[in-house]
Design a protein around this motif. Structure first.
Motif, short mmCIF file in Angstrom:
data_model
loop_
_atom_site.label_atom_id
_atom_site.label_comp_id
_atom_site.label_asym_id
_atom_site.label_seq_id
_atom_site.Cartn_x
_atom_site.Cartn_y
_atom_site.Cartn_z
N GLN A 1 4.52 7.98 6.97
CA GLN A 1 4.05 7.10 8.06
C GLN A 1 5.27 6.51 8.77
O GLN A 1 6.15 5.94 8.11
CB GLN A 1 3.18 5.97 7.51
CG GLN A 1 2.54 5.10 8.58
CD GLN A 1 1.52 4.13 8.01
OE1 GLN A 1 1.80 3.43 7.03
NE2 GLN A 1 0.33 4.10 8.60
N GLU B 1 0.84 -1.20 0.00
CA GLU B 1 0.00 0.00 0.00
C GLU B 1 0.87 1.25 0.00
O GLU B 1 2.08 1.18 0.23
CB GLU B 1 -0.89 0.02 1.24
CG GLU B 1 -0.09 0.08 2.53
CD GLU B 1 -0.95 0.30 3.75
OE1 GLU B 1 -2.03 -0.31 3.86
OE2 GLU B 1 -0.54 1.11 4.58
N HIS C 1 0.52 5.78 0.90
CA HIS C 1 -0.29 6.89 1.41
C HIS C 1 0.10 8.15 0.63
O HIS C 1 1.13 8.77 0.92
CB HIS C 1 -0.05 7.06 2.91
CG HIS C 1 -0.25 5.80 3.68
ND1 HIS C 1 -1.47 5.17 3.79
CD2 HIS C 1 0.63 5.01 4.35
CE1 HIS C 1 -1.33 4.07 4.50
NE2 HIS C 1 -0.07 3.94 4.84
N LEU D 1 2.30 -2.82 8.72
CA LEU D 1 3.10 -3.05 9.93
C LEU D 1 3.25 -4.55 10.19
O LEU D 1 2.25 -5.26 10.27
CB LEU D 1 2.39 -2.39 11.11
CG LEU D 1 3.09 -2.50 12.47
CD1 LEU D 1 4.40 -1.73 12.46
CD2 LEU D 1 2.18 -2.01 13.56
N HIS E 1 4.67 0.24 0.60
CA HIS E 1 5.19 -0.51 1.75
C HIS E 1 4.24 -1.64 2.13
O HIS E 1 3.03 -1.59 1.84
CB HIS E 1 5.42 0.42 2.95
CG HIS E 1 4.18 1.14 3.41
ND1 HIS E 1 3.69 2.27 2.78
CD2 HIS E 1 3.30 0.86 4.41
CE1 HIS E 1 2.59 2.67 3.39
NE2 HIS E 1 2.32 1.83 4.39
#
Ligand code: UGC
Ligand code: NI
Length: 165
Positions: free
Chosen positions: A83, A76, A78, A130, A127
């Motif tokens: 982030q 994904e 942003h 998490l 990326h």
């Protein structure tokens, strides 16, 4: 001819290797400033952060650790903000990034951080989400709070296997 292996090997993260994608936050060398009556070294202003048409948000993420080898199904980005993933445990974690290839991720790179390191993805960097490798998967996350869409996902037709070399 068989299809190329959909595998990527995890490599140790380095500031130089991660630089095209973001900032590696770590305590190395002399601090920029000694503060608090000489009891603390400040490593100053380490990350290039963006929060377009919004503001900085500080959240806590409690994520399930992933086992290796791991199937990477999605990446994904942003478009409106950076982030940062800041572990609140003394464990390294998995960081997957990719260059942009005409609006979708190019060949991903997989890094493992050392304990005490954190990362800040620059705005628009592809990326993996998490990804702790050990419990607790507790992280502070600094990213954009604001109106409008700030998430673009890309789902791979064939999962990519992320493994230790
Ligand atoms: N969705 C969300 O808040 N987190 C993701 O952006 C991520 O990169 O983990
Ligand atoms: Ni993200």
């Amino acid at each position: 001819m068989s299809a190329p292996e959909n595998k990527i090997a995890i490599q140790p993260i380095s500031a130089a290797g991660f630089a095209p994608f973001g900032d590696l936050l770590q305590v190395t060398g002399a601090p920029d400033k000694i503060i608090n009556q000489g009891l603390c070294g400040r490593y100053h202003d380490l990350a290039q952060m963006d929060f377009c048409d919004g503001r900085a948000g500080l959240s806590l993420f409690n994520a399930e650790p992933r086992a290796l080898p791991m199937a990477l199904t999605m990446m994904e980005r942003h478009p409106q903000g950076s982030q940062a993933f800041i572990p609140m445990s003394e464990h390294g974690f998995l960081v997957i990034v990719a260059p942009d290839a005409g609006g979708t991720p190019g060949t991903p790179l997989a890094f493992e951080t050392q304990p005490g390191q954190a990362v800040n993805f620059h705005r628009g960097t592809w990326h993996g989400v998490l990804t702790p490798l050990q419990a607790p998967g507790l992280f502070a996350v600094v990213d954009r709070i604001g109106a409008g869409a700030n998430l673009q996902e890309h789902w791979f037709e064939t999962p990519i296997v992320v493994e230790r070399s």
